[in-house]
Design a protein around this motif. Structure first.
Motif, PDB file in Angstrom:
ATOM      1  N   ARG A 129       0.831  -1.209   0.000  1.00 22.17           N
ATOM      2  CA  ARG A 129       0.000   0.000   0.000  1.00 22.17           C
ATOM      3  C   ARG A 129       0.863   1.255   0.000  1.00 22.17           C
ATOM      4  O   ARG A 129       0.574   2.233  -0.686  1.00 22.17           O
ATOM      5  N   ARG A 275      -6.233  17.859  -2.641  1.00 22.03           N
ATOM      6  CA  ARG A 275      -6.871  16.969  -3.620  1.00 22.03           C
ATOM      7  C   ARG A 275      -6.789  15.534  -3.127  1.00 22.03           C
ATOM      8  O   ARG A 275      -5.767  15.089  -2.635  1.00 22.03           O
ATOM      9  N   VAL A 276      -7.888  14.810  -3.298  1.00 19.57           N
ATOM     10  CA  VAL A 276      -7.906  13.399  -2.901  1.00 19.57           C
ATOM     11  C   VAL A 276      -7.252  12.586  -4.014  1.00 19.57           C
ATOM     12  O   VAL A 276      -7.718  12.581  -5.145  1.00 19.57           O
ATOM     13  N   VAL A 277      -6.147  11.937  -3.671  1.00 23.85           N
ATOM     14  CA  VAL A 277      -5.375  11.214  -4.680  1.00 23.85           C
ATOM     15  C   VAL A 277      -5.829   9.766  -4.806  1.00 23.85           C
ATOM     16  O   VAL A 277      -5.850   9.205  -5.891  1.00 23.85           O
ATOM     17  N   SER A 278      -6.155   9.146  -3.679  1.00 22.03           N
ATOM     18  CA  SER A 278      -6.673   7.783  -3.768  1.00 22.03           C
ATOM     19  C   SER A 278      -7.545   7.494  -2.564  1.00 22.03           C
ATOM     20  O   SER A 278      -7.406   8.112  -1.507  1.00 22.03           O
ATOM     21  N   VAL A 279      -8.469   6.566  -2.751  1.00 15.06           N
ATOM     22  CA  VAL A 279      -9.367   6.139  -1.681  1.00 15.06           C
ATOM     23  C   VAL A 279      -9.429   4.634  -1.730  1.00 15.06           C
ATOM     24  O   VAL A 279      -9.596   4.054  -2.810  1.00 15.06           O
ATOM     25  N   GLU A 280      -9.296   4.005  -0.585  1.00 17.59           N
ATOM     26  CA  GLU A 280      -9.518   2.565  -0.565  1.00 17.59           C
ATOM     27  C   GLU A 280     -10.385   2.264   0.641  1.00 17.59           C
ATOM     28  O   GLU A 280     -10.129   2.747   1.735  1.00 17.59           O
ATOM     29  N   GLY A 281     -11.427   1.471   0.425  1.00 14.65           N
ATOM     30  CA  GLY A 281     -12.283   1.154   1.552  1.00 14.65           C
ATOM     31  C   GLY A 281     -12.955  -0.172   1.349  1.00 14.65           C
ATOM     32  O   GLY A 281     -13.247  -0.556   0.232  1.00 14.65           O
ATOM     33  N   GLY A 282     -13.195  -0.896   2.426  1.00 13.17           N
ATOM     34  CA  GLY A 282     -13.869  -2.169   2.302  1.00 13.17           C
ATOM     35  C   GLY A 282     -14.385  -2.629   3.636  1.00 13.17           C
ATOM     36  O   GLY A 282     -13.930  -2.169   4.678  1.00 13.17           O
ATOM     37  N   ILE A 300     -17.892   6.138   3.140  1.00 13.19           N
ATOM     38  CA  ILE A 300     -16.755   6.571   2.336  1.00 13.19           C
ATOM     39  C   ILE A 300     -16.880   8.070   2.060  1.00 13.19           C
ATOM     40  O   ILE A 300     -15.898   8.815   2.134  1.00 13.19           O
ATOM     41  N   GLU A 301     -18.090   8.526   1.782  1.00 12.43           N
ATOM     42  CA  GLU A 301     -18.275   9.959   1.521  1.00 12.43           C
ATOM     43  C   GLU A 301     -17.945  10.794   2.749  1.00 12.43           C
ATOM     44  O   GLU A 301     -17.286  11.834   2.663  1.00 12.43           O
ATOM     45  N   LEU A 304     -14.236  11.087   3.184  1.00 11.57           N
ATOM     46  CA  LEU A 304     -13.575  12.005   2.250  1.00 11.57           C
ATOM     47  C   LEU A 304     -13.578  13.415   2.807  1.00 11.57           C
ATOM     48  O   LEU A 304     -12.574  14.120   2.770  1.00 11.57           O
TER      49      LEU A 304
ATOM     50  N   VAL B 186     -19.229  -3.050  -1.035  1.00 10.57           N
ATOM     51  CA  VAL B 186     -18.459  -3.724   0.003  1.00 10.57           C
ATOM     52  C   VAL B 186     -16.976  -3.446  -0.126  1.00 10.57           C
ATOM     53  O   VAL B 186     -16.206  -3.701   0.791  1.00 10.57           O
ATOM     54  N   TRP B 187     -16.523  -2.942  -1.262  1.00 12.54           N
ATOM     55  CA  TRP B 187     -15.115  -2.629  -1.433  1.00 12.54           C
ATOM     56  C   TRP B 187     -14.967  -1.645  -2.553  1.00 12.54           C
ATOM     57  O   TRP B 187     -15.702  -1.727  -3.548  1.00 12.54           O
ATOM     58  N   MET B 188     -14.074  -0.697  -2.406  1.00 17.22           N
ATOM     59  CA  MET B 188     -13.770   0.167  -3.529  1.00 17.22           C
ATOM     60  C   MET B 188     -12.336   0.643  -3.430  1.00 17.22           C
ATOM     61  O   MET B 188     -11.784   0.768  -2.346  1.00 17.22           O
ATOM     62  N   SER B 190      -9.903   3.525  -5.497  1.00 16.59           N
ATOM     63  CA  SER B 190      -9.843   4.498  -6.578  1.00 16.59           C
ATOM     64  C   SER B 190      -8.544   5.259  -6.478  1.00 16.59           C
ATOM     65  O   SER B 190      -8.028   5.474  -5.384  1.00 16.59           O
ATOM     66  N   THR B 192      -5.928   8.345  -8.723  1.00 14.72           N
ATOM     67  CA  THR B 192      -5.665   9.175  -9.890  1.00 14.72           C
ATOM     68  C   THR B 192      -4.344   8.724 -10.480  1.00 14.72           C
ATOM     69  O   THR B 192      -3.511   8.140  -9.782  1.00 14.72           O
ATOM     70  N   SER B 199      -9.179  15.954  -8.041  1.00 22.53           N
ATOM     71  CA  SER B 199      -9.447  15.487  -6.695  1.00 22.53           C
ATOM     72  C   SER B 199     -10.633  14.544  -6.750  1.00 22.53           C
ATOM     73  O   SER B 199     -11.649  14.859  -7.359  1.00 22.53           O
TER      74      SER B 199
END
Lengths: 319, 234
Positions: A129, A275-282, A300-301, A304, B186-188, B190, B192, B199
């Motif tokens: 990661r 700026r949000v560069v990446s998001v990972e969630g589960g 997730i929102e 952010l 259940v998973w994401m 993302s 850039t 953003s």
């Protein structure tokens, strides 16, 4: 817990020790219920509110034998990171690119949940990661590590070690790696075509790494705890604060105690411009039985928004 | 602005001999993954859990030996499978999933791997499931000031970012209206791509989620057809 309180003669100190012992036993045997009791009152076991972050402490340059180093403490989690530079031959298909090799080690010293031996799965996942976060954002363009195209390039080993684990190792490790890279200096180096050797002038001024200052990133991790439930007789809220206690709760910066109790985790990486560069969630562990609306994406929102707010403070600290 | 449709989906049940269930899923021709499931089988005493089944996911790349990237995917898929299966029905057992990449790495391949795992679990038939997980990729491209969302993009090199979503199409205890069950993310994952200055804010995330939901619904319908159910007239 080696002092057993004398229950035949209860004194104020004996009573306090006995209560503390009972609380510790309750925490060990019923961790979910223990956390729920706190959350229904709007706090977490370490005293923070659900959206509050732990204090961050950064110290750079403490390891003189490394090209760059940083020590980061987020609450109890302590990560030390060192950068070592080595001269290497570039890959054939990328002759002008150097190497950036991030790695993290979670040794047995940092927590009883890690045993001695080869890197555990958690350490490997964390390393990957961190690698994805550092390489994909182009914080350090690899072409700046070139000494002689096709012949000689710098290879930077960014090694982080956890010396105390109290949850949220990703945020601390990313902060440590970025701070260590900021602190890194490289000597002047020349490649000799005839001898095929690279010579570094150790007495010359060392140049800092040409990092993309607008691509500096920080990580922010969150966890979601399922709806806290407190048994009927013990509910002390008397009907107040019902809107805050119903529904799952988003916790910022989970500790090592809270981590196994989370139903969902989200990590957001934000750069210096917000700026949000990446998001990972589960989800981890069992998800809830019934959902009226999609709770997975609503959390997730929320993360952010909270992440962008907190990132400003962390970037100030890094400066 | 959102557009795009899925590339033609190909589903094949390989009937591999040594495992309980297997399936192959493709987005178009260039994005294929194969998954196999064995379970519930005997677990190693060190890894067995007294109240539920243990899930192990092994990811194998197209070329070279598995590395830390495969460990990361494996740990993500483990979380996804645990959310979809009712693990409490088979305590002290192991559900072993092996995912083999059959194409070059890409975000869409991750989605194909997740879909292959879901189909392999259904094909095995031995593990009770809460629902079926369907995954799709939504691509993001900035065109001047306009943001463009593309469902299941074919060429990822021309994108400024990607969102990979896995949605669980589950049966809740309440009856649902319509023919498509409700779904939850259940998973994401993302991110850039290099050098872009976008953003991934809440607004983009919402739009991407809705586009992904329509794409995942298509995947769910194709999965249903491939299992022998008649196609649903919408």
């Amino acid at each position: 817990m080696s002092v057993i309180p004398d229950e035949k003669n209860p004194t104020p100190t004996n009573q306090a020790q006995s209560d503390e012992l009972r609380a510790q036993i309750f925490q060990r045997l019923h961790p979910h219920a223990y956390l729920d009791r706190f959350l229904t009152e709007g706090v977490r076991p370490d005293g923070r509110t659900p959206e509050e972050w732990r204090d961050v402490f950064i110290n750079v340059g403490s390891i003189s034998t490394a090209n760059g180093s940083a020590l980061v403490r987020i609450g109890g989690t302590t990560i030390i990171c060192g950068v070592k530079a080595e001269v290497a031959e570039p890959e054939l298909d990328t002759p002008d690119q150097g190497f950036l090799v991030p790695n993290i080690d979670l040794p047995a010293i940092c927590s009883p949940k890690f045993k001695p031996g080869p890197p555990s799965e958690e350490a490997q996942v964390l390393s990957e990661r961190l690698n994805a976060a550092l390489i994909s954002t182009q914080l350090l363009p690899l072409t700046t590590l070139c000494i002689e195209p096709g012949r000689s390039v710098w290879c930077l080993y960014v090694d982080a070690t956890c010396i105390n684990y109290d949850g949220n190792a990703f945020d601390a490790a990313l902060l440590a790696m970025v701070a260590a890279l900021r602190n890194t200096t490289l000597p002047e180096c020349t490649y000799n075509e005839e001898t095929g050797r690279t010579t570094c002038r150790s007495r010359s001024a060392r140049r800092p790494l040409p990092l993309n200052e607008d691509k500096v990133i920080v990580g922010l991790s969150f966890g979601v705890v399922p709806t806290p439930s407190v048994p009927m007789g013990l509910d002390t809220s008397e009907g107040k604060n019902t809107s805050q206690t119903t529904g799952p709760i988003l916790l910022a910066d989970p500790t090592a105690f809270e981590e196994p109790l989370l139903a969902q985790v989200v990590t957001v990486v934000v750069d210096v411009q917000g700026r949000v560069v990446s998001v990972e969630g589960g989800v981890c562990g069992k998800s809830g039985a019934d959902h009226d609306e999609d709770e997975g994406s609503t959390f997730i929102e929320k993360s952010l928004q909270a992440a962008q707010a907190r990132a400003k403070i962390l970037h100030q600290l890094l400066r | 602005m959102a557009h795009g449709s899925l590339r033609p989906i190909k589903i094949l049940f390989d009937s591999l001999a040594g495992v309980d269930g297997s399936a192959r899923f493709s987005f178009g021709d260039t994005c294929t993954a194969l998954a196999s499931v064995s379970g519930p089988i005997a677990a190693r005493p060190a890894s067995e859990h007294p109240a539920r089944a243990t899930v192990e996911v092994h990811v194998r790349p197209l070329s070279s030996v598995p590395g830390t990237a495969e460990k990361l995917l494996g740990s993500a898929f483990k979380g996804i499978i645990e959310s979809a299966c009712l693990l409490g029905q088979h305590p002290r057992t192991l559900i072993q999933v092996v995912v083999q990449a059959l194409s070059q790495p890409s975000s869409a391949l991750v989605a194909a791997k997740i879909n292959a795992c879901s189909l392999a679990l259904v094909n095995a038939g031995s593990i009770p499931m809460r629902g079926v997980v369907c995954a799709v990729v939504v691509g993001l491209r900035m065109d001047g000031n306009k943001t463009e969302f593309i469902l299941d993009p074919e060429d990822e090199t021309r994108l400024d970012g990607t969102f990979c979503f896995a949605l669980l199409f589950g049966i809740t205890s309440r009856s649902f209206q319509g023919k498509i069950p409700p779904s939850e993310v259940v998973w994401m994952n993302s991110r850039t791509y290099n050098g872009t200055s976008i953003s991934l804010d809440t607004h983009k995330f919402k739009l991407a989620t809705e586009l992904a939901r329509t794409g995942a619904t298509e995947v769910w319908l194709r999965m249903r057809e491939s299992l022998g159910w008649l196609s649903i007239s919408r």
